[in-house]
Design an enzyme around this catalytic site. Structure first.
Site, PDB file in Angstrom:
ATOM      1  N   HIS A   1      -9.330  -6.834   1.676  1.00 62.24           N
ATOM      2  CA  HIS A   1      -9.160  -5.476   2.205  1.00 62.24           C
ATOM      3  C   HIS A   1      -9.748  -5.331   3.610  1.00 62.24           C
ATOM      4  O   HIS A   1     -10.164  -4.249   4.006  1.00 62.24           O
ATOM      5  CB  HIS A   1      -9.833  -4.443   1.288  1.00 62.24           C
ATOM      6  CG  HIS A   1      -9.130  -4.227  -0.009  1.00 62.24           C
ATOM      7  ND1 HIS A   1      -9.147  -5.166  -1.022  1.00 62.24           N
ATOM      8  CD2 HIS A   1      -8.371  -3.197  -0.474  1.00 62.24           C
ATOM      9  CE1 HIS A   1      -8.452  -4.698  -2.053  1.00 62.24           C
ATOM     10  NE2 HIS A   1      -7.972  -3.514  -1.741  1.00 62.24           N
TER      11      HIS A   1
ATOM     12  N   ALA B   1       4.888  -0.138  -5.490  1.00 64.71           N
ATOM     13  CA  ALA B   1       6.071  -1.000  -5.531  1.00 64.71           C
ATOM     14  C   ALA B   1       6.482  -1.298  -4.092  1.00 64.71           C
ATOM     15  O   ALA B   1       7.532  -0.869  -3.625  1.00 64.71           O
ATOM     16  CB  ALA B   1       7.193  -0.306  -6.291  1.00 64.71           C
ATOM     17  N   GLU B   2       5.613  -2.005  -3.368  1.00 66.65           N
ATOM     18  CA  GLU B   2       5.832  -2.201  -1.932  1.00 66.65           C
ATOM     19  C   GLU B   2       7.148  -2.891  -1.616  1.00 66.65           C
ATOM     20  O   GLU B   2       7.817  -2.547  -0.646  1.00 66.65           O
ATOM     21  CB  GLU B   2       4.679  -2.984  -1.294  1.00 66.65           C
ATOM     22  CG  GLU B   2       3.386  -2.188  -1.111  1.00 66.65           C
ATOM     23  CD  GLU B   2       2.466  -2.262  -2.321  1.00 66.65           C
ATOM     24  OE1 GLU B   2       2.883  -2.787  -3.369  1.00 66.65           O
ATOM     25  OE2 GLU B   2       1.313  -1.781  -2.218  1.00 66.65           O
TER      26      GLU B   2
ATOM     27  N   GLU C   1       2.354   4.932  -0.612  1.00 64.84           N
ATOM     28  CA  GLU C   1       1.491   5.282  -1.733  1.00 64.84           C
ATOM     29  C   GLU C   1       0.456   6.320  -1.296  1.00 64.84           C
ATOM     30  O   GLU C   1      -0.199   6.136  -0.262  1.00 64.84           O
ATOM     31  CB  GLU C   1       0.768   4.016  -2.231  1.00 64.84           C
ATOM     32  CG  GLU C   1       1.734   2.998  -2.826  1.00 64.84           C
ATOM     33  CD  GLU C   1       1.245   1.561  -2.697  1.00 64.84           C
ATOM     34  OE1 GLU C   1       0.114   1.338  -2.203  1.00 64.84           O
ATOM     35  OE2 GLU C   1       2.019   0.657  -3.072  1.00 64.84           O
TER      36      GLU C   1
ATOM     37  N   ASP D   1      -3.479  -5.872   4.262  1.00 63.66           N
ATOM     38  CA  ASP D   1      -3.638  -7.013   3.344  1.00 63.66           C
ATOM     39  C   ASP D   1      -2.576  -7.028   2.241  1.00 63.66           C
ATOM     40  O   ASP D   1      -2.298  -8.065   1.659  1.00 63.66           O
ATOM     41  CB  ASP D   1      -5.012  -6.954   2.668  1.00 63.66           C
ATOM     42  CG  ASP D   1      -6.121  -6.654   3.647  1.00 63.66           C
ATOM     43  OD1 ASP D   1      -6.879  -7.562   3.990  1.00 63.66           O
ATOM     44  OD2 ASP D   1      -6.221  -5.480   4.093  1.00 63.66           O
ATOM     45  N   PHE D   2      -2.002  -5.857   1.952  1.00 60.18           N
ATOM     46  CA  PHE D   2      -1.020  -5.775   0.858  1.00 60.18           C
ATOM     47  C   PHE D   2       0.361  -6.270   1.293  1.00 60.18           C
ATOM     48  O   PHE D   2       1.296  -6.282   0.507  1.00 60.18           O
ATOM     49  CB  PHE D   2      -0.881  -4.336   0.327  1.00 60.18           C
ATOM     50  CG  PHE D   2      -2.179  -3.671  -0.065  1.00 60.18           C
ATOM     51  CD1 PHE D   2      -3.343  -4.416  -0.257  1.00 60.18           C
ATOM     52  CD2 PHE D   2      -2.246  -2.298  -0.244  1.00 60.18           C
ATOM     53  CE1 PHE D   2      -4.537  -3.804  -0.610  1.00 60.18           C
ATOM     54  CE2 PHE D   2      -3.426  -1.674  -0.597  1.00 60.18           C
ATOM     55  CZ  PHE D   2      -4.584  -2.426  -0.776  1.00 60.18           C
ATOM     56  N   ILE D   3       0.485  -6.641   2.548  1.00 63.26           N
ATOM     57  CA  ILE D   3       1.795  -7.035   3.073  1.00 63.26           C
ATOM     58  C   ILE D   3       2.347  -8.249   2.333  1.00 63.26           C
ATOM     59  O   ILE D   3       3.564  -8.464   2.300  1.00 63.26           O
ATOM     60  CB  ILE D   3       1.711  -7.292   4.600  1.00 63.26           C
ATOM     61  CG1 ILE D   3       3.084  -7.116   5.239  1.00 63.26           C
ATOM     62  CG2 ILE D   3       1.129  -8.651   4.918  1.00 63.26           C
ATOM     63  CD1 ILE D   3       3.571  -5.690   5.263  1.00 63.26           C
TER      64      ILE D   3
ATOM     65  N   PHE E   1      -3.028  -0.783   2.993  1.00 62.68           N
ATOM     66  CA  PHE E   1      -3.880  -1.746   3.702  1.00 62.68           C
ATOM     67  C   PHE E   1      -2.974  -2.896   4.129  1.00 62.68           C
ATOM     68  O   PHE E   1      -2.127  -3.333   3.351  1.00 62.68           O
ATOM     69  CB  PHE E   1      -4.979  -2.300   2.777  1.00 62.68           C
ATOM     70  CG  PHE E   1      -6.153  -1.382   2.562  1.00 62.68           C
ATOM     71  CD1 PHE E   1      -6.006  -0.011   2.563  1.00 62.68           C
ATOM     72  CD2 PHE E   1      -7.420  -1.908   2.340  1.00 62.68           C
ATOM     73  CE1 PHE E   1      -7.097   0.837   2.341  1.00 62.68           C
ATOM     74  CE2 PHE E   1      -8.521  -1.072   2.123  1.00 62.68           C
ATOM     75  CZ  PHE E   1      -8.352   0.303   2.124  1.00 62.68           C
TER      76      PHE E   1
END
Lengths: 322, 342
Positions: free
Chosen positions: B138, B69-70, B39, B95-97, B93
């Site tokens: 975050h 859209a990870e 992104e 954290d989005f994992i 980030f």
């Protein structure tokens, strides 16, 4: 009308697939498989139908119920059966098992996680586009997988970039026990294609001729730059979600009704007859495939299991080289 | 000023993200199978600037701006790797994992093993972790999470020199590598670093899994990584003024974990402090402590201490954040306590 040679070949493919999964059931009975097993009995027409238009350079990313797709892609059946039976000589040296076959030589892979196949197929599609190759990436999932976020995300990206991807949805209307009609916001999965600027095709997945024709159309569309396609093939799962599934969600009578009415091999008999292939020849094809698989299973069961000393190998490349 | 000195001066003025972008560009130049997905990495050059200029140079098919859209693009990376490419997938980030961990730990990390070594997975998950005051969703590091799940190499560099060399090594690796930058370091220029701000111009790699002794000392061994190395060096400097000599080791990666280097040092000093900006329990600090004890024996150390983020979501208020995230003050305090026994 389907000519005799084509009809014969399609029936033989279905017979080979049925014999393969029956051999897996036998392997399970003989305790050569100690974990979960998901067979595709009842869904042979889809695997057999797709085989005709898959080229070696195409990729297929399949599901937990992957045997027929692997055979359709040309994965060596001895190596596949040996992997399912947890042997060192298996496709993945007995590390993957039946839910996780990986065959870089034929661009075939699978995942045991429902819906996770479609994003991986998207990656193949992007690679093909980037390298200017005329190959198509096929992601297979079921009606259950069609509700996942990854299915949506991958189709958003494939649609926006017009990538050569075919999403094959084997809709057997049962996500383990949950019925498609109870959870789907749309009557079909294929109608959702419009949301992704994709082509949506719907086919009777118990009719191998119809699947072959529809899947060929989908592959041509994607290969010629038309963008992604959703092919929804409706079908029926003859057995439980996995072997041992108590199937509390459907009655014995219902299961028998499905087997009596939607067996793709039995349904194909009248097409064979119309094409001039008689009952005796069809029976002979079934018997030949069955006996070939019986012999192959016997051979596989003689193969050694992996050496416990190698349990830690193959996590990283240096271990693969060792 | 000589040309060489001028160039070195430019380097010191360079923000860390520009060095990372340079490392990626050098690798993309030498290997056209490398491509980047993520992104805001293309037109914007990355939210921290770590992919600045790459899309202009290599085009939008090799530096792909993805939708949010990870799960889609993380899995896309797996498919690309299986198709013979070498994708770098940026998770903005760390954290989005949570929204795409499936493709990271069930696919990328396990496929080499599940395939019996027949399917390579040359893939980099590049992501930013660490605390810069952005609270619970975050600010995490999460390297312990990736390290707990088998099949991934996990790298977290602390200075410009290592960021460049380890990024090149990650992109050349045939294994999946999680490359965790620290947001606080990404906001710095070369000259802001206490250690190794010098960066050679050309491409070079550093081995994955080798710790570095970044300050020698004799009383206490302090092992850590990422931005905590900077904090540790500041604390060690302060303690030196109080007569306590601290050896600081930058682990550089969590997988592989170079416990040998730490054990060699701790065997000499007799005291080990592991500082970790990731969560305390079931994480790096306990794992490393035990691996050192395994090597030195139960009687090989006089003291083993851990200073890590206690098991609490990272709070928003600065006063609370400072109380829980190990910074220079907390590290110096802990070293002072340990030094009472020196």
């Amino acid at each position: 009308m389907t000519d005799a040679a084509t009809a014969r070949a399609r029936f033989r493919r279905m017979a080979a697939m049925r014999a393969f999964d029956e051999a897996c059931l036998e392997a399970l009975r003989r305790k050569a498989i100690h974990g979960e097993l998901h067979v595709g009995l009842g869904q042979e027409a889809i695997g057999a139908g797709m085989a005709e238009s898959l080229r070696p350079e195409d990729a297929v990313v399949s599901t937990h119920r992957n045997h027929f797709h692997g055979l359709a892609k040309g994965v060596d059946r001895r190596a596949l059966l040996a992997e399912i039976c947890e042997r060192e000589a298996g496709l993945c040296r007995g590390r993957g098992g039946h839910m996780h076959p990986f065959d870089p030589a034929t661009n075939f892979s699978a995942t045991g996680i429902v819906g996770a196949s479609i994003p991986v197929a998207l990656g193949y599609a992007h690679a093909f586009r980037l390298r200017g190759e005329a190959a198509v990436a096929v992601g297979v999932t079921g009606d259950g997988g069609s509700h996942t976020g990854g299915f949506h995300e991958a189709l958003v990206m494939a649609g926006a970039a017009n990538l050569p991807m075919v999403v094959l949805v084997e809709n057997n209307a049962l996500a383990i026990s949950v019925q498609f009609d109870d959870v789907s916001p749309t009557e079909t999965v294929s109608e959702r294609a419009a949301a992704y600027s994709a082509l949506g095709l719907h086919v009777d997945g118990t009719d191998v001729d119809a699947v072959a024709e529809t899947f060929a159309r989908a592959m041509d569309h994607a290969r010629s730059g038309g963008g992604p396609v959703i092919v929804e093939a409706t079908c029926h799962r003859f057995r439980g979600h996995f072997e041992g599934d108590p199937e509390g969600y459907r009655s014995k009578e219902e299961r028998q009704r499905v087997r009596d009415n939607f067996d793709p091999l039995r349904l194909y008999r009248h097409r064979l007859a119309a094409a001039g292939v008689g009952e005796a020849e069809a029976d002979a094809i079934l018997a030949e495939e069955k006996s070939a698989m019986k012999a192959l299973l016997a051979e596989v069961l003689e193969m050694p299991l992996p050496d416990p000393a190698g349990a830690m190998l193959y996590r990283f490349v240096e271990e693969a080289r060792a | 000023m000589s040309a060489v000195a001028e160039r070195a001066n430019d380097r010191l003025a360079m923000p860390l993200p520009a060095t990372i972008a340079e490392a990626i560009a050098l690798e993309m130049e030498r290997d056209d199978t490398i491509l980047c997905l993520g992104e805001d990495i293309g037109r914007a050059g990355g939210v921290f600037g770590t992919t600045t200029g790459l899309q202009e140079r290599f085009g939008s098919a090799r530096v792909v701006d993805t939708p949010i859209a990870e799960m889609g693009f993380a899995g896309m990376g797996v498919g690309l790797a299986q198709a013979g490419m070498r994708p770098l997938v940026e998770i903005m980030f760390v954290d989005f994992i949570g929204v795409c961990l499936e493709q990271v730990y069930n696919a990328a990390a396990k496929i080499p093993y599940m395939s019996g070594g027949r399917q390579r997975m040359p893939m980099v998950f590049k992501t930013a972790g660490g605390c810069i005051g952005s609270a619970a969703q975050h600010s995490q590091c999460l390297w312990g999470l990736f390290a707990h799940l088998p099949g991934m190499k996990v790298v977290a560099p602390c200075n410009p020199h290592d960021h460049k060399g380890l990024m090149a090594a990650a992109l050349r690796s045939d294994d999946p590598v999680v490359f965790i930058e620290h947001k606080a370091l990404l906001l710095r220029k070369g000259r802001d670093f206490r250690h190794h701000p010098d960066v050679p111009d050309g491409a070079y790699t550093l081995p994955l899994g080798e710790a570095a002794v970044v300050r020698e000392g004799s009383d206490v061994t302090l092992a850590t990584l990422s931005a905590s190395v900077e904090h540790a060096l500041a604390a060690a400097e302060e303690l030196a003024g109080e007569g306590v000599s601290v050896e600081v080791i930058d682990l550089r990666s969590v997988v592989p974990l170079d416990a040998d280097t730490v054990a060699a040092s701790a065997g000499r000093t007799g005291r080990l402090l592991v500082v970790d900006e990731d969560y305390l329990s079931f994480g790096l600090s306990a794992e490393l402590s035990l691996r050192v004890i395994d090597r030195l024996g139960l009687s090989g150390l006089r003291q083993v201490e851990r200073l890590a983020l206690p098991d609490v979501p990272i709070p928003a208020a600065l006063s609370l954040e400072k109380a829980v995230v190990p910074g220079p003050e907390l590290i110096a305090d802990r070293l002072r306590q340990m030094a009472k026994g020196v």
